[in-house]
Design a protein around this motif. Structure first.
Motif, PDB file in Angstrom:
ATOM      1  N   SER A   1       0.796  -1.172  -0.149  1.00  0.00           N
ATOM      2  CA  SER A   1       0.092   0.036   0.037  1.00  0.00           C
ATOM      3  C   SER A   1       0.860   1.351   0.027  1.00  0.00           C
ATOM      4  N   THR A   2       1.869   1.348   0.646  1.00  0.00           N
ATOM      5  CA  THR A   2       2.874   2.429   0.812  1.00  0.00           C
ATOM      6  C   THR A   2       3.474   2.675  -0.602  1.00  0.00           C
ATOM      7  N   PHE A   3       3.670   1.610  -1.341  1.00  0.00           N
ATOM      8  CA  PHE A   3       4.352   1.610  -2.758  1.00  0.00           C
ATOM      9  C   PHE A   3       3.291   2.054  -3.604  1.00  0.00           C
ATOM     10  N   VAL A   4       1.882   1.939  -3.388  1.00  0.00           N
ATOM     11  CA  VAL A   4       0.987   2.195  -4.501  1.00  0.00           C
ATOM     12  C   VAL A   4       0.887   3.833  -4.217  1.00  0.00           C
ATOM     13  N   ASN A   5       0.601   4.372  -3.045  1.00  0.00           N
ATOM     14  CA  ASN A   5       0.851   5.664  -2.645  1.00  0.00           C
ATOM     15  C   ASN A   5       1.999   6.522  -3.208  1.00  0.00           C
ATOM     16  N   ALA A   6       3.231   5.885  -3.025  1.00  0.00           N
ATOM     17  CA  ALA A   6       4.353   6.462  -3.545  1.00  0.00           C
ATOM     18  C   ALA A   6       4.356   6.429  -5.140  1.00  0.00           C
ATOM     19  N   PHE A   7       4.005   5.663  -5.921  1.00  0.00           N
ATOM     20  CA  PHE A   7       3.716   5.392  -7.319  1.00  0.00           C
ATOM     21  C   PHE A   7       2.979   6.402  -7.662  1.00  0.00           C
ATOM     22  N   ARG A   8       1.792   6.651  -6.904  1.00  0.00           N
ATOM     23  CA  ARG A   8       0.897   7.683  -7.420  1.00  0.00           C
ATOM     24  C   ARG A   8       1.331   9.067  -6.906  1.00  0.00           C
ATOM     25  N   GLY A   9       2.437   9.275  -6.164  1.00  0.00           N
ATOM     26  CA  GLY A   9       3.036  10.473  -5.821  1.00  0.00           C
ATOM     27  C   GLY A   9       2.158  11.052  -4.768  1.00  0.00           C
ATOM     28  N   ILE A  10       1.581  10.454  -3.583  1.00  0.00           N
ATOM     29  CA  ILE A  10       0.657  10.994  -2.545  1.00  0.00           C
ATOM     30  C   ILE A  10       1.367  10.282  -1.342  1.00  0.00           C
ATOM     31  N   ASP A  11       1.230  11.067  -0.216  1.00  0.00           N
ATOM     32  CA  ASP A  11       1.471  10.633   0.934  1.00  0.00           C
ATOM     33  C   ASP A  11       0.579   9.641   1.662  1.00  0.00           C
ATOM     34  N   ASN A  12       1.171   8.786   2.663  1.00  0.00           N
ATOM     35  CA  ASN A  12       0.113   7.670   3.174  1.00  0.00           C
ATOM     36  C   ASN A  12      -1.102   8.684   3.827  1.00  0.00           C
ATOM     37  N   MET A  13      -0.892   9.628   4.577  1.00  0.00           N
ATOM     38  CA  MET A  13      -2.037  10.433   5.008  1.00  0.00           C
ATOM     39  C   MET A  13      -3.086  11.209   4.192  1.00  0.00           C
TER      40      MET A  13
END
Length: 180
Positions: free
Chosen positions: A54-66
């Motif tokens: 999930s952290t990878f998905v967020n990073a790939f999309r250029g967004i923070d986990n929060m």
């Protein structure tokens, strides 16, 4: 494997060129490029629970986990169903956050069926340590489907911190032995 429409477009381009009609060939090339630009791409993000999918998905999309719309992350098993996350800049690209393989709810022997593995175009296998048996099983199944995958090693920062800690402790021991 080339998409059948891709083959038809290339044949139309060849025919236009053979008939000495460069303007028709250019038109067909533009049509092909426009179609290619809009082909949906479904990327399955898979691996063991807690590996950082999930952290990878967020990073790939250029967004923070929060951030709003981020894939939820936690130290507990969080992703309990296959969840799509569209890429903010590429509307035809969807990252699919898959539950972790090898958990009580998603045992390895039923995982492919439970997450409908075949529906994805290619895969990214996330691992937070050296690759394990489940990572190898995923890679083998993807190869059987004749699809592409990439291995991504996550949480490398933790290993680097541990290595530095190990070196520091070793220095301290050596200093103690030498009486410094």
């Amino acid at each position: 494997m080339a998409h059948p429409l891709h083959f038809v477009s290339i044949e139309a381009i060849k025919e236009a060129l053979q008939n000495n009609d460069p303007s028709l060939a250019v038109e067909k090339i533009k049509e092909l490029l426009e179609r290619e630009k809009n082909i949906p791409l479904n990327i399955g993000i898979t691996g063991e629970s807690g590996s950082g999918k999930s952290t990878f998905v967020n990073a790939f999309r250029g967004i923070d986990n929060m951030d709003e719309g981020a894939a939820p992350t936690d130290c507990d098993e969080t992703t309990m169903e296959v969840t799509p996350y569209p890429h903010p800049n590429y509307p035809n690209v969807t990252l699919w956050d898959l539950p972790g393989i090898g958990t009580p709810d998603f045992p390895a022997d039923k995982y492919l069926e439970l997450v409908e593995f075949k529906r994805f175009d290619f895969f990214i296998i996330i691992s937070d340590t050296r690759f394990r048996e489940n990572d190898v099983k995923l890679a083998q199944e993807i190869q059987k489907l004749e699809k592409t995958f990439y291995f991504v090693r996550s949480k490398i920062d933790i290993d680097l911190q541990n290595q530095e800690r190990k070196r520091t402790l070793s220095k301290i021991r050596e200093n103690c032995i030498q009486g410094k």
